[in-house]
Design a protein around this motif. Structure first.
Motif, short mmCIF file in Angstrom:
data_model
loop_
_atom_site.label_atom_id
_atom_site.label_comp_id
_atom_site.label_asym_id
_atom_site.label_seq_id
_atom_site.Cartn_x
_atom_site.Cartn_y
_atom_site.Cartn_z
N ILE A 1 73.33 72.44 20.65
CA ILE A 1 72.85 73.28 19.68
C ILE A 1 73.35 73.40 18.12
O ILE A 1 72.87 73.19 17.40
CB ILE A 1 72.54 74.74 20.31
CG1 ILE A 1 71.30 74.56 21.11
CG2 ILE A 1 71.89 75.74 19.07
CD1 ILE A 1 71.15 75.78 22.14
N VAL A 2 74.83 73.59 18.50
CA VAL A 2 75.56 73.46 17.13
C VAL A 2 75.75 72.38 16.54
O VAL A 2 75.55 72.34 15.25
CB VAL A 2 77.00 74.27 17.37
CG1 VAL A 2 77.82 74.11 16.07
CG2 VAL A 2 76.98 75.70 18.02
N GLY A 3 75.90 71.26 17.18
CA GLY A 3 75.85 70.09 16.70
C GLY A 3 74.59 69.53 16.11
O GLY A 3 74.56 68.85 14.94
N ARG A 4 73.16 70.04 16.57
CA ARG A 4 72.15 69.68 15.99
C ARG A 4 72.13 70.32 14.66
O ARG A 4 71.57 69.85 13.63
CB ARG A 4 71.13 70.10 16.90
CG ARG A 4 69.55 69.85 16.37
CD ARG A 4 68.96 71.14 15.90
NE ARG A 4 67.61 70.84 15.35
CZ ARG A 4 66.95 71.81 14.72
NH1 ARG A 4 67.74 72.69 13.95
NH2 ARG A 4 65.87 71.49 14.27
N GLU A 5 72.57 71.72 14.71
CA GLU A 5 72.16 72.43 13.58
C GLU A 5 73.22 72.17 12.36
O GLU A 5 72.59 71.67 11.10
CB GLU A 5 72.65 73.92 13.67
CG GLU A 5 71.90 74.71 14.70
CD GLU A 5 70.52 75.01 14.22
OE1 GLU A 5 70.16 74.87 13.02
OE2 GLU A 5 69.67 75.38 14.89
N ILE A 6 74.38 71.20 12.57
CA ILE A 6 75.05 70.92 11.61
C ILE A 6 74.59 69.51 11.12
O ILE A 6 74.39 69.23 9.94
CB ILE A 6 76.49 70.50 11.96
CG1 ILE A 6 77.35 71.84 12.57
CG2 ILE A 6 77.43 69.64 11.04
CD1 ILE A 6 78.60 71.71 13.15
N VAL B 1 68.90 76.32 28.16
CA VAL B 1 69.08 74.92 28.34
C VAL B 1 67.62 74.39 28.00
O VAL B 1 67.67 73.18 27.41
CB VAL B 1 68.95 74.51 30.06
CG1 VAL B 1 68.60 73.17 30.43
CG2 VAL B 1 70.56 74.96 30.45
N ILE B 2 66.54 75.14 28.14
CA ILE B 2 65.26 74.57 27.52
C ILE B 2 65.26 74.55 25.98
O ILE B 2 64.99 73.48 25.24
CB ILE B 2 64.19 75.39 27.90
CG1 ILE B 2 63.90 75.34 29.48
CG2 ILE B 2 62.80 75.06 27.25
CD1 ILE B 2 62.88 76.44 30.09
N ALA B 3 65.76 75.61 25.32
CA ALA B 3 66.08 75.40 23.84
C ALA B 3 66.99 74.53 23.62
O ALA B 3 66.77 73.73 22.43
CB ALA B 3 66.88 76.80 23.52
N THR C 1 65.92 71.53 21.10
CA THR C 1 66.83 71.17 19.95
C THR C 1 67.00 69.72 19.49
O THR C 1 66.90 69.30 18.70
CB THR C 1 68.23 71.64 20.19
OG1 THR C 1 68.19 73.23 20.14
CG2 THR C 1 69.34 71.51 19.22
N ILE C 2 67.07 68.96 20.78
CA ILE C 2 67.32 67.46 20.72
C ILE C 2 65.86 66.85 20.16
O ILE C 2 65.85 65.91 19.41
CB ILE C 2 67.74 66.95 22.30
CG1 ILE C 2 69.06 67.46 22.50
CG2 ILE C 2 67.79 65.36 21.75
CD1 ILE C 2 69.43 67.10 23.97
#
Length: 197
Positions: A102-107, A167-169, A173-174
């Motif tokens: 999640i954090v990696g995707r946001e960045i 996990v679904i989130a 996210t991906i």
């Protein structure tokens, strides 16, 4: 610089973060419920400041910059708290991996939007429905996990629900990250010389 009401609400959301962290760790009865309420209050201001900015035509450059920063701070800080609180066994691994995704995707998406803005193509990676669905799922999961982060036996099933929702989130996210990447891909493939010409 004049700060309007929606921007004050965004600043208030940022100010709630240290309050949530403090309450999360303080050893008083109902601290997890209080931390969850603070998180929900911050999430409500996220919706309300955007609503006011659009409804009252009170948008500003500073507000447009600060709002997504506040959102990402809120999610990231909360994920760090939960990962630190759940370091044991498979549950801890799942929590850490999901938080990293999640954090990696946001960045990554933030960097992608900045790059596309430089090309004058920011609208190409504007927020899509899948991104909004991801946000809702993520917020619900985080509220449940804050509420039940101590994994009391009588409410263990509630914790498990929160874990599965997160996990679904993470999967959404991906998916949403790939959606934005595919939308931007034609412009990312162009040689830099072509862009400058």
């Amino acid at each position: 610089m004049h700060i309007n009401l929606p921007t004050w609400l965004t600043l208030f959301r940022v100010a709630l973060l240290p309050v949530m962290v403090l309450v999360f760790y303080l050893p008083f009865r109902g601290h997890n419920l209080t931390a969850a309420i603070v998180f929900v209050l911050a999430a409500v201001t996220d919706w309300f400041d955007g609503f006011l900015a659009r409804r009252l035509n009170m948008t500003s450059a500073f507000g447009a910059f600060l709002d997504p920063v506040a959102d990402k701070l809120m999610v990231t800080v909360t994920l760090f708290l939960l990962v630190e609180a759940h370091r044991d066994g498979w549950s801890g691994i799942v929590m850490a991996v999901t938080a990293a995704v999640i954090v990696g995707r946001e960045i990554s998406v933030s960097a992608l939007r900045e790059w596309m803005a430089e090309l004058g193509r920011r609208a190409t990676v504007k927020v899509a429905f899948i991104g909004k669905l991801k946000t809702v799922m993520q917020m619900v999961a985080l509220v449940v996990l804050i509420l039940q982060h101590e994994k009391e036996a009588k409410l263990l099933s509630l914790y498990n629900i929160g874990e599965w929702l997160l996990v679904i989130a993470g999967a959404l996210t991906i998916w949403s990250g790939l959606h934005y990447l595919l939308a931007a891909w034609p412009y990312l493939r162009e040689p830099i010389a072509d862009r400058e010409a």
